[in-house]
Scaffold this motif. Structure first.
Motif, PDB file in Angstrom:
ATOM      1  N   GLN A 121      25.147  42.065  70.303  1.00 55.86           N
ATOM      2  CA  GLN A 121      23.957  42.447  69.540  1.00 55.86           C
ATOM      3  C   GLN A 121      24.109  42.228  68.032  1.00 55.86           C
ATOM      4  O   GLN A 121      23.182  42.463  67.279  1.00 55.86           O
ATOM      5  N   ALA A 122      25.244  41.741  67.582  1.00 56.25           N
ATOM      6  CA  ALA A 122      25.519  41.602  66.157  1.00 56.25           C
ATOM      7  C   ALA A 122      24.746  40.450  65.527  1.00 56.25           C
ATOM      8  O   ALA A 122      24.441  39.459  66.189  1.00 56.25           O
ATOM      9  N   GLN A 153      35.734  47.600  54.023  1.00 57.85           N
ATOM     10  CA  GLN A 153      36.577  48.654  54.608  1.00 57.85           C
ATOM     11  C   GLN A 153      37.562  48.058  55.613  1.00 57.85           C
ATOM     12  O   GLN A 153      38.731  48.438  55.644  1.00 57.85           O
ATOM     13  N   ALA A 154      37.099  47.112  56.421  1.00 58.12           N
ATOM     14  CA  ALA A 154      37.968  46.473  57.419  1.00 58.12           C
ATOM     15  C   ALA A 154      39.046  45.643  56.723  1.00 58.12           C
ATOM     16  O   ALA A 154      40.210  45.650  57.153  1.00 58.12           O
ATOM     17  N   LEU A 155      38.686  44.936  55.666  1.00 57.72           N
ATOM     18  CA  LEU A 155      39.669  44.147  54.912  1.00 57.72           C
ATOM     19  C   LEU A 155      40.740  45.052  54.317  1.00 57.72           C
ATOM     20  O   LEU A 155      41.936  44.749  54.365  1.00 57.72           O
ATOM     21  N   VAL A 165      34.708  45.969  65.332  1.00 55.11           N
ATOM     22  CA  VAL A 165      34.136  46.260  66.662  1.00 55.11           C
ATOM     23  C   VAL A 165      34.653  47.557  67.253  1.00 55.11           C
ATOM     24  O   VAL A 165      34.274  47.931  68.357  1.00 55.11           O
ATOM     25  N   GLY A 166      35.554  48.248  66.533  1.00 61.03           N
ATOM     26  CA  GLY A 166      36.038  49.540  66.978  1.00 61.03           C
ATOM     27  C   GLY A 166      37.126  49.484  68.031  1.00 61.03           C
ATOM     28  O   GLY A 166      37.235  50.393  68.856  1.00 61.03           O
ATOM     29  N   PRO A 219      47.198  37.619  61.794  1.00 62.85           N
ATOM     30  CA  PRO A 219      47.075  39.021  62.178  1.00 62.85           C
ATOM     31  C   PRO A 219      46.080  39.780  61.306  1.00 62.85           C
ATOM     32  O   PRO A 219      45.516  40.782  61.734  1.00 62.85           O
ATOM     33  N   TYR A 220      45.856  39.309  60.091  1.00 66.68           N
ATOM     34  CA  TYR A 220      44.887  39.969  59.208  1.00 66.68           C
ATOM     35  C   TYR A 220      43.471  39.850  59.771  1.00 66.68           C
ATOM     36  O   TYR A 220      42.739  40.839  59.852  1.00 66.68           O
ATOM     37  N   ALA A 221      43.088  38.635  60.168  1.00 68.84           N
ATOM     38  CA  ALA A 221      41.755  38.449  60.745  1.00 68.84           C
ATOM     39  C   ALA A 221      41.620  39.245  62.033  1.00 68.84           C
ATOM     40  O   ALA A 221      40.579  39.860  62.281  1.00 68.84           O
ATOM     41  N   ALA A 222      42.670  39.257  62.853  1.00 66.09           N
ATOM     42  CA  ALA A 222      42.622  40.025  64.107  1.00 66.09           C
ATOM     43  C   ALA A 222      42.373  41.501  63.816  1.00 66.09           C
ATOM     44  O   ALA A 222      41.566  42.141  64.489  1.00 66.09           O
ATOM     45  N   GLN A 223      43.039  42.034  62.801  1.00 56.48           N
ATOM     46  CA  GLN A 223      42.851  43.449  62.460  1.00 56.48           C
ATOM     47  C   GLN A 223      41.448  43.711  61.911  1.00 56.48           C
ATOM     48  O   GLN A 223      40.834  44.732  62.227  1.00 56.48           O
TER      49      GLN A 223
END
Length: 126
Positions: free
Chosen positions: A43-44, A116-118, A75-76, A65-69
């Motif tokens: 739905q994004a 925030q995710a970054l 997406v929680g 690993p940064y992008a994966a995190q």
């Protein structure tokens, strides 16, 4: 003069994250082997772009690993539950009516959530 909001964020395997306005610039950084695209969630209004053959060419595309995190945070999911991510990865605003490149500016709430995710992933943003 009002500053335009960015269209994408590009996350490189060394943890550098750069906001940008033309998705073609991010796609060029992904290398010569084509670009794979996917929605962040069904739905994004956000899409992910990454080197199409990064997983089959591990000698040419470093683990990211940064992008994966970042993607896991958005997406929680716990980071250990994300698929392997290699090479530069872009997250961008998607607009199916934009015939030129299918992008749209990221909204302020989207930019805040991505920031925030970054931060949670330990990325350095420029």
């Amino acid at each position: 003069m009002t500053k335009r909001p960015p269209v994408y964020i590009l996350i490189t395997p060394d943890g550098q994250a750069r906001w940008g306005h033309q998705l073609a610039v991010a796609e060029e950084a992904m290398g010569p082997h084509g670009i794979g695209r996917s929605f962040l969630t069904p739905q994004a209004r956000l899409r992910i772009a990454a080197p199409n053959s990064a997983l089959t060419r591990p000698d040419q595309y470093a683990p990211n690993p940064y992008a994966a995190q970042v993607l896991a945070h958005l997406v929680g999911l716990p980071p250990h539950n994300t698929p392997e991510t290699r090479g530069p990865v872009a997250l961008y605003g998607f607009d199916p009516t934009n015939e030129r490149d299918r992008t749209r500016p990221l909204t302020t709430p989207e930019r805040n959530t991505i920031t925030q995710a970054l931060t949670a992933a330990g990325c350095t943003t420029t």
